[in-house]
Design an enzyme around this catalytic site. Structure first.
Site, mmCIF file in Angstrom:
data_model
loop_
_atom_site.group_PDB
_atom_site.id
_atom_site.type_symbol
_atom_site.label_atom_id
_atom_site.label_comp_id
_atom_site.label_asym_id
_atom_site.label_seq_id
_atom_site.Cartn_x
_atom_site.Cartn_y
_atom_site.Cartn_z
ATOM 1 N N HIS A 60 -12.620 -27.080 82.194
ATOM 2 C CA HIS A 60 -12.910 -27.283 83.619
ATOM 3 C C HIS A 60 -12.670 -28.726 84.034
ATOM 4 O O HIS A 60 -13.189 -29.161 85.051
ATOM 5 C CB HIS A 60 -14.365 -26.900 83.919
ATOM 6 C CG HIS A 60 -14.632 -25.435 83.778
ATOM 7 N ND1 HIS A 60 -15.803 -24.925 83.288
ATOM 8 C CD2 HIS A 60 -13.853 -24.364 84.058
ATOM 9 C CE1 HIS A 60 -15.748 -23.602 83.283
ATOM 10 N NE2 HIS A 60 -14.571 -23.235 83.729
ATOM 11 N N HIS A 61 -11.915 -29.485 83.250
ATOM 12 C CA HIS A 61 -11.731 -30.899 83.642
ATOM 13 C C HIS A 61 -10.944 -31.002 84.941
ATOM 14 O O HIS A 61 -10.988 -32.018 85.616
ATOM 15 C CB HIS A 61 -11.055 -31.706 82.518
ATOM 16 C CG HIS A 61 -9.592 -31.432 82.358
ATOM 17 N ND1 HIS A 61 -9.114 -30.254 81.834
ATOM 18 C CD2 HIS A 61 -8.497 -32.160 82.672
ATOM 19 C CE1 HIS A 61 -7.791 -30.284 81.846
ATOM 20 N NE2 HIS A 61 -7.395 -31.431 82.344
ATOM 21 N N ARG A 62 -10.212 -29.948 85.282
ATOM 22 C CA ARG A 62 -9.543 -29.841 86.584
ATOM 23 C C ARG A 62 -9.772 -28.426 87.123
ATOM 24 O O ARG A 62 -9.851 -27.473 86.339
ATOM 25 C CB ARG A 62 -8.031 -30.043 86.436
ATOM 26 C CG ARG A 62 -7.639 -31.439 85.993
ATOM 27 C CD ARG A 62 -7.079 -32.238 87.147
ATOM 28 N NE ARG A 62 -6.947 -33.627 86.753
ATOM 29 C CZ ARG A 62 -5.872 -34.374 87.019
ATOM 30 N NH1 ARG A 62 -4.843 -33.856 87.645
ATOM 31 N NH2 ARG A 62 -5.841 -35.639 86.673
ATOM 32 N N LYS A 66 -6.112 -22.116 85.145
ATOM 33 C CA LYS A 66 -4.885 -21.336 85.351
ATOM 34 C C LYS A 66 -4.408 -20.746 84.032
ATOM 35 O O LYS A 66 -4.373 -21.440 83.012
ATOM 36 C CB LYS A 66 -3.818 -22.295 85.899
ATOM 37 C CG LYS A 66 -2.530 -21.655 86.268
ATOM 38 C CD LYS A 66 -2.414 -21.446 87.771
ATOM 39 C CE LYS A 66 -1.275 -20.557 88.168
ATOM 40 N NZ LYS A 66 -1.402 -19.168 87.707
ATOM 41 N N LYS A 90 -0.876 -27.571 77.954
ATOM 42 C CA LYS A 90 0.408 -27.387 78.642
ATOM 43 C C LYS A 90 0.360 -27.978 80.053
ATOM 44 O O LYS A 90 1.238 -28.731 80.452
ATOM 45 C CB LYS A 90 0.670 -25.879 78.718
ATOM 46 C CG LYS A 90 2.056 -25.479 79.073
ATOM 47 C CD LYS A 90 2.165 -23.945 79.114
ATOM 48 C CE LYS A 90 1.863 -23.296 77.777
ATOM 49 N NZ LYS A 90 2.075 -21.837 77.787
ATOM 50 N N ASP A 95 1.954 -32.320 83.850
ATOM 51 C CA ASP A 95 1.334 -32.821 85.084
ATOM 52 C C ASP A 95 1.150 -31.743 86.140
ATOM 53 O O ASP A 95 1.497 -31.932 87.311
ATOM 54 C CB ASP A 95 2.151 -33.995 85.660
ATOM 55 C CG ASP A 95 2.082 -35.214 84.771
ATOM 56 O OD1 ASP A 95 1.013 -35.441 84.173
ATOM 57 O OD2 ASP A 95 3.097 -35.928 84.647
ATOM 58 N N LYS A 102 -7.080 -18.047 80.320
ATOM 59 C CA LYS A 102 -6.222 -16.912 79.944
ATOM 60 C C LYS A 102 -7.022 -15.625 80.050
ATOM 61 O O LYS A 102 -8.248 -15.650 79.891
ATOM 62 C CB LYS A 102 -5.727 -17.069 78.494
ATOM 63 C CG LYS A 102 -4.453 -16.324 78.211
ATOM 64 C CD LYS A 102 -3.253 -17.116 78.681
ATOM 65 C CE LYS A 102 -1.950 -16.373 78.478
ATOM 66 N NZ LYS A 102 -0.813 -17.279 78.729
ATOM 67 N N SER A 359 4.467 -21.562 88.878
ATOM 68 C CA SER A 359 3.230 -20.984 89.415
ATOM 69 C C SER A 359 2.506 -22.023 90.277
ATOM 70 O O SER A 359 1.923 -21.688 91.312
ATOM 71 C CB SER A 359 2.298 -20.567 88.283
ATOM 72 O OG SER A 359 2.601 -19.270 87.853
HETATM 73 P P1 NAD Z 1 7.140 -9.389 77.855
HETATM 74 O O1 NAD Z 1 6.113 -8.339 77.669
HETATM 75 O O2 NAD Z 1 7.914 -9.412 79.128
HETATM 76 O O3 NAD Z 1 8.220 -9.361 76.661
HETATM 77 C C1 NAD Z 1 7.923 -9.449 75.306
HETATM 78 C C2 NAD Z 1 8.927 -8.602 74.546
HETATM 79 O O4 NAD Z 1 8.771 -8.823 73.131
HETATM 80 C C3 NAD Z 1 8.747 -7.103 74.787
HETATM 81 O O5 NAD Z 1 9.966 -6.564 75.256
HETATM 82 C C4 NAD Z 1 8.347 -6.553 73.413
HETATM 83 O O6 NAD Z 1 8.833 -5.249 73.176
HETATM 84 C C5 NAD Z 1 8.980 -7.573 72.473
HETATM 85 N N1 NAD Z 1 8.374 -7.606 71.139
HETATM 86 C C6 NAD Z 1 7.071 -7.438 70.796
HETATM 87 N N2 NAD Z 1 6.909 -7.562 69.466
HETATM 88 C C7 NAD Z 1 8.137 -7.796 68.948
HETATM 89 C C8 NAD Z 1 8.644 -8.016 67.636
HETATM 90 N N3 NAD Z 1 7.819 -8.015 66.570
HETATM 91 N N4 NAD Z 1 9.973 -8.239 67.472
HETATM 92 C C9 NAD Z 1 10.800 -8.259 68.526
HETATM 93 N N5 NAD Z 1 10.389 -8.055 69.802
HETATM 94 C C10 NAD Z 1 9.077 -7.829 70.015
HETATM 95 O O7 NAD Z 1 6.356 -10.763 77.614
HETATM 96 P P2 NAD Z 1 6.800 -12.212 78.078
HETATM 97 O O8 NAD Z 1 6.156 -12.494 79.381
HETATM 98 O O9 NAD Z 1 8.244 -12.365 77.891
HETATM 99 O O10 NAD Z 1 6.003 -13.095 77.002
HETATM 100 C C11 NAD Z 1 6.522 -13.363 75.701
HETATM 101 C C12 NAD Z 1 5.828 -14.581 75.119
HETATM 102 O O11 NAD Z 1 6.008 -15.701 76.015
HETATM 103 C C13 NAD Z 1 4.311 -14.452 74.948
HETATM 104 O O12 NAD Z 1 3.922 -15.197 73.824
HETATM 105 C C14 NAD Z 1 3.764 -15.112 76.210
HETATM 106 O O13 NAD Z 1 2.440 -15.601 76.022
HETATM 107 C C15 NAD Z 1 4.752 -16.248 76.380
HETATM 108 N N6 NAD Z 1 4.843 -16.799 77.732
HETATM 109 C C16 NAD Z 1 5.149 -16.022 78.803
HETATM 110 C C17 NAD Z 1 5.252 -16.597 80.063
HETATM 111 C C18 NAD Z 1 5.653 -15.800 81.277
HETATM 112 O O14 NAD Z 1 5.863 -16.425 82.347
HETATM 113 N N7 NAD Z 1 5.829 -14.514 81.212
HETATM 114 C C19 NAD Z 1 4.985 -17.962 80.228
HETATM 115 C C20 NAD Z 1 4.684 -18.739 79.114
HETATM 116 C C21 NAD Z 1 4.620 -18.137 77.868
#
Ligand code: NAD
Length: 468
Positions: A60-62, A66, A90, A95, A102, A359
């Site tokens: 909660h520092h900011r 998110k 992150k 910034d 989460k 975002s």
């Molecule tokens: P998503 O659900 O759109 O896609 C993930 C894909 O990975 C799916 O198609 C799934 O079938 C596949 N998958 C799952 N296990 C697998 C495996 N063992 N081998 C190969 N493929 C596999 O999710 P996303 O939004 O793309 O998120 C992916 C990662 O990125 C997560 O760790 C998430 O926390 C991170 N992330 C996402 C965002 C975002 O804006 N969506 C932002 C920052 C970080």
């Protein structure tokens, strides 16, 4: 403690020891400030199912906090805590003025119809509202694994029906469809950020020389695990704009390989039609989805889930650069192994920050109630036109109609979003790199990123005079 939370904790401790910050302050930064674990009933078919879900506000520092919402059968409290902590670091690093949080709902979306998913999402939102765990100035969710713009629209609609009259309600969640107060460029943002970050890292000649690589992403071979939001856009933009060769894609159902590169748009279309990436023309199927880790490539991009590169398979990795597009894809011990081997790891808390950056832009748009570019686009366009005309008058030469169109274009919302994202990723990378170059004991980008984030977060606390 789970592997993932343990890895985040180990990485934190390694960097914290080099900051010289007071112990109590570091302890305060490390813990989750608030954890809300809930169970709620949802009628699925003729039966009621009890759904387990979480929202963790790590810092909660900011305000607001998110962080995305994950729908996965593997969701548990420690996973959500680890992801929320990463959000705090992150946001500080790039910034973005938020604390980290989460959410997670323990379901496999594949097992539910769209109507059932809508019911679950709306009920989860109602639970968050009930405990004051959501709001434009409180805590702002976004998409993560298993969720996307559709779920975000349901969240907004539920919030609005409970909070009628809140003029800033649209800022209660980001990653919404553009027609529902979203922003152009958000869906691709994480993948685009991955591209900008990798491009910047690969632009430093001496760093690349140390890895035995030439400068630049163009022509380099890249393997990508996960073809969802982050994996797909990373693959598309790295190949289309960066000239990279995507030689391997792994998905849930398996992995495919093509030495000369895979047609990413073609693959996306093929998967939509057939439901699989396997047997895509021009590629060969690998024996298992884990085969991706053995592939000969310059850059490996795990973009699926945490704990994918572990001590069990790290020795297979041939890539010189590992890009953590997913959160926590390399465990702390595997990370140490790769660093010792001289592999560059571009850490999650930096490389996938494009999502939260855009975002932030979306949230600002919602609070200002106006699209970016609306005020200045035509003004800029007219200024450029006048400038062109002056140049023509002074030189006596006419500028071609096509050139004129390009040179006088005012920026649209998506242009401004991409420009803001590019600036953010380039600045943050060079900040981290500077920490690494300046400090002898810092030998990897993750530790440098942590140090940079911890210094920024601690300055908020120190300004309050809580910690001497
Ligand atoms: P998503 O659900 O759109 O896609 C993930 C894909 O990975 C799916 O198609 C799934 O079938 C596949 N998958 C799952 N296990 C697998 C495996 N063992 N081998 C190969 N493929 C596999 O999710 P996303 O939004 O793309 O998120 C992916 C990662 O990125 C997560 O760790 C998430 O926390 C991170 N992330 C996402 C965002 C975002 O804006 N969506 C932002 C920052 C970080």
């Amino acid at each position: 403690m789970s592997n993932f939370l343990e890895s985040v904790s180990q990485n934190f401790d390694k960097a914290a020891a080099l900051t010289g910050l007071p112990e109590g302050l570091l302890a305060q930064i490390k813990v989750s400030n608030a954890v809300y674990r809930m169970n709620f009933p949802v009628k699925i078919g003729n039966k009621y199912e009890v759904i387990e879900a979480y929202r963790v506000q790590h810092s909660h520092h900011r305000s607001p906090t998110k962080g995305g919402i994950r729908f996965s059968q593997k969701v548990n409290q420690e996973e959500v805590e680890a992801l929320a902590a990463l959000m705090t670091y992150k946001c500080a690093l790039v910034d973005v003025p938020f604390g980290g949080s989460k959410g997670g709902v323990r379901i496999s979306p594949r097992n539910y119809t769209t109507a059932q998913l809508q019911k679950i999402t709306r009920r989860y939102t109602a639970e968050l509202i009930r405990k004051n765990f959501i709001g434009p100035g409180i805590d702002v969710p976004a998409p993560d694994y298993g969720t996307g713009p559709r779920e975000m629209a349901w969240i907004l609609d539920t919030y609005q029906s409970f909070k009628g009259g809140d003029i800033d309600a649209a800022g209660c969640v980001t990653g919404k469809p553009v027609s529902q107060h979203g922003i152009r460029g958000r869906t691709e943002a994480t993948g685009r950020g991955v591209y900008y970050g990798v491009r910047e890292a690969m632009s430093h000649k001496n760093d690349m020389k140390a890895l035995g690589l030439t400068v630049g992403l163009g022509g380099k071979s890249v393997a990508i695990q996960g073809f969802g939001n982050v994996g797909y856009y990373s693959a598309k933009i790295m190949s289309e704009e960066g000239g990279a060769k995507i030689v391997c894609i792994a998905e849930y159902e398996g992995a495919i390989y093509a030495k000369d590169g895979i047609d990413i748009e073609g693959l996306a279309k093929y998967r939509k039609e057939t439901g699989t990436i396997m047997d895509f023309p021009g590629t060969e199927n690998l024996p298992t989805r884990k085969g991706i880790f053995k592939v000969d490539c310059d850059v490996m991009v795990p973009a699926a889930l945490e704990n994918q590169i572990t001590m069990n398979n790290v020795k297979q990795i041939k890539a010189k650069i590992v890009v953590e597009a997913a959160n926590g894809p390399v465990t702390a011990d595997a990370s140490e192994y790769l660093i010792k081997k001289g592999v560059m790891i571009i850490p999650d808390m930096f490389i996938n920050a494009g999502g939260v950056t855009v975002s932030y832009f979306e949230w600002l748009k919602n609070l200002s109630h106006m699209r970016f570019g609306r005020m200045e686009k035509r003004f800029n366009q007219n200024t450029y036109l006048n400038l062109m005309k002056t140049v023509e008058d002074m030189t006596g030469k006419k500028i071609g109609a096509k050139e004129k169109l390009i040179l006088t274009r005012g920026a649209d919302e998506v242009d401004l979003v991409r420009s803001g994202l590019e600036e953010t990723m380039i600045t943050a990378y060079n900040e981290i790199r500077d920490v690494m170059k300046r400090r002898k004991k810092v030998e990897d980008l993750r530790t440098a990123a942590f140090i940079s984030a911890l210094n920024k977060i601690s300055s908020d606390y120190l300004a309050l005079g809580i910690f001497p």
